[in-house]
Design an enzyme around this catalytic site. Structure first.
Site, PDB file in Angstrom:
ATOM      1  N   ILE A   1      29.041  43.075  65.945  1.00  0.00           N
ATOM      2  CA  ILE A   1      29.029  42.893  67.130  1.00  0.00           C
ATOM      3  C   ILE A   1      28.103  42.239  67.786  1.00  0.00           C
ATOM      4  O   ILE A   1      27.577  41.710  69.002  1.00  0.00           O
ATOM      5  CB  ILE A   1      28.987  44.392  68.053  1.00  0.00           C
ATOM      6  CG1 ILE A   1      29.449  44.416  69.445  1.00  0.00           C
ATOM      7  CG2 ILE A   1      27.919  45.131  67.628  1.00  0.00           C
ATOM      8  CD1 ILE A   1      30.956  43.853  69.514  1.00  0.00           C
ATOM      9  N   ALA A   2      26.641  42.324  67.211  1.00  0.00           N
ATOM     10  CA  ALA A   2      25.439  41.605  67.728  1.00  0.00           C
ATOM     11  C   ALA A   2      25.653  39.927  67.693  1.00  0.00           C
ATOM     12  O   ALA A   2      25.088  39.648  68.553  1.00  0.00           O
ATOM     13  CB  ALA A   2      24.221  41.910  66.841  1.00  0.00           C
TER      14      ALA A   2
ATOM     15  N   ASP B   1      35.340  54.419  68.112  1.00  0.00           N
ATOM     16  CA  ASP B   1      35.409  52.953  68.062  1.00  0.00           C
ATOM     17  C   ASP B   1      36.303  51.989  69.083  1.00  0.00           C
ATOM     18  O   ASP B   1      36.234  51.264  69.634  1.00  0.00           O
ATOM     19  CB  ASP B   1      35.810  52.456  66.416  1.00  0.00           C
ATOM     20  CG  ASP B   1      34.969  51.287  65.996  1.00  0.00           C
ATOM     21  OD1 ASP B   1      33.781  51.211  66.117  1.00  0.00           O
ATOM     22  OD2 ASP B   1      35.450  50.208  66.192  1.00  0.00           O
TER      23      ASP B   1
ATOM     24  N   LYS C   1      28.848  51.056  73.064  1.00  0.00           N
ATOM     25  CA  LYS C   1      29.773  52.116  73.159  1.00  0.00           C
ATOM     26  C   LYS C   1      30.334  52.332  71.767  1.00  0.00           C
ATOM     27  O   LYS C   1      30.256  51.372  70.886  1.00  0.00           O
ATOM     28  CB  LYS C   1      30.799  51.623  74.184  1.00  0.00           C
ATOM     29  CG  LYS C   1      31.517  50.432  73.828  1.00  0.00           C
ATOM     30  CD  LYS C   1      32.507  50.344  72.920  1.00  0.00           C
ATOM     31  CE  LYS C   1      32.838  49.304  72.326  1.00  0.00           C
ATOM     32  NZ  LYS C   1      33.273  49.173  70.799  1.00  0.00           N
TER      33      LYS C   1
ATOM     34  N   ARG D   1      16.874  46.228  59.494  1.00  0.00           N
ATOM     35  CA  ARG D   1      15.802  46.900  58.470  1.00  0.00           C
ATOM     36  C   ARG D   1      15.654  46.000  57.420  1.00  0.00           C
ATOM     37  O   ARG D   1      14.357  45.744  56.776  1.00  0.00           O
ATOM     38  CB  ARG D   1      16.597  47.985  57.851  1.00  0.00           C
ATOM     39  CG  ARG D   1      16.883  49.219  58.861  1.00  0.00           C
ATOM     40  CD  ARG D   1      17.111  50.566  57.882  1.00  0.00           C
ATOM     41  NE  ARG D   1      16.967  51.581  58.787  1.00  0.00           N
ATOM     42  CZ  ARG D   1      17.868  52.269  59.397  1.00  0.00           C
ATOM     43  NH1 ARG D   1      19.081  51.664  59.316  1.00  0.00           N
ATOM     44  NH2 ARG D   1      17.782  53.315  60.308  1.00  0.00           N
TER      45      ARG D   1
END
Length: 332
Positions: free
Chosen positions: A15-16, A177, A96, A36
């Site tokens: 989604i990024a 989701d 969301k 990370r």
């Protein structure tokens, strides 16, 4: 804060990538990304021509070149990472579902308000031109009194029982989701419900797989929805009034075509989208507008709005028997 808002992406998943591509297409500024794994962050930065890649989220929220944070990690980390940004004094847009539970949503809202830091849920549907058209036709009386909102959100998602969507530890399930779109759309148009009814089925791992809902809103107006991660569906929507109705093409939550019909079922008007991208940039533009105006919440999607959505989702999950680790000690 500079006139140009510099975005930092906390997370570098799928989604990024959509968000980054949209913002880049629409001329907004991407300044940094963090994961990370530093190599993953650098690969993402290279792909989207982002100046800075951080190994670790603390470095991102401490970056003086970043003006606003977009949290896009898995649901189970939304509250933690939103709070990380808020503690650093960074405005935050949180994917969301806003959190896993309403209790977490209230915790984030309380922290943001206490710190005077902007926070908003990334429910991009609320800011689309197609949704603006729907609201406008309700407001101008074209539909008469709205009596029902009906939506479907059906996608055949990854069935791997070890994957994110089936994993209770990662707050999996169809409602958080997919169903969040149905609930948010209904509450946007009809307000907070007074009654909630849900029936559904669970996956083998215990998360919700398919859920049908009926909500009763002010004046007895109804919203009905179906959501599933087991099968593809039309994902269309309808808004029904006493003098006419709207049909939203699938996916109803997208920057989509909307048709208005009269009470005699005659086509009266069509909203045709002129897409330049998926449309996720509209929520970012709203964040930027609020920041420039010194607001700490968007009047178009307040923190209380997002809490209300999470309260409904909590109750829907309770009724179908989906219990997640974050539910421990929560009051439904």
């Amino acid at each position: 804060m500079t006139d140009r808002i510099r975005w930092g992406l906390l997370g570098a998943g799928g989604i990024a990538g959509v968000f980054a591509e949209n913002l880049r297409t629409e001329g907004l500024h991407l300044q940094a990304v963090a994961a990370r794994d530093g190599a993953k962050a650098q690969a993402f930065a290279d792909r989207f021509e982002i100046p800075t890649a951080h190994a670790g989220y603390e470095a991102l929220v401490a970056d003086p070149e970043v003006d606003a944070i977009y949290v896009n990690t898995t649901h189970n980390f939304h509250a933690e990472h939103a709070l990380l940004a808020i503690r650093a004094g960074k405005p935050v847009l949180v994917e969301k579902a806003f959190t896993v539970t309403a209790a977490q949503a209230r915790q984030v809202a309380d922290a943001a308000r206490a710190a005077g830091v902007f926070a908003m849920e990334a429910m991009w549907t609320r800011f689309l031109p197609s949704t603006d058209f729907v609201r406008a036709r309700i407001a101008d009386g074209s539909l008469g009194e709205v009596r029902a909102v009906i939506t479907d959100h059906s996608q055949k998602l990854n069935p791997d029982p070890n994957g994110r969507l089936h994993n209770p530890q990662l707050a999996g399930g169809a409602l958080l989701d997919l169903g969040v779109y149905n609930v948010s759309f209904a509450l946007d148009l009809l307000g907070v419900p007074s009654e909630i009814v849900a029936r559904g089925t669970l996956a083998a791992t215990g998360v919700d797989a398919e859920v049908a809902t009926t909500l009763i809103h002010a004046g007895g107006a109804l919203s009905e929805s179906h959501t599933t991660m087991l099968s593809a569906g039309p994902s269309r929507g309808a808004v029904i009034g006493t003098d006419g109705f709207l049909e939203l093409d699938g996916a109803f939550y997208n920057w989509t075509t909307v048709r208005r019909y009269t009470g005699r079922q005659e086509l009266a008007e069509t909203f045709e989208p002129h897409r330049t991208s998926r449309g996720m940039h509209f929520q970012a533009l709203e964040v930027e507008r609020c920041l420039r105006e010194g607001l700490t919440e968007s009047p178009r999607l307040t923190l209380d709005d997002s809490i209300a959505v999470m309260e409904v989702l909590d109750e829907l999950r309770r009724q179908v028997g989906c219990v997640l680790p974050e539910d421990a000690g929560a009051t439904h």
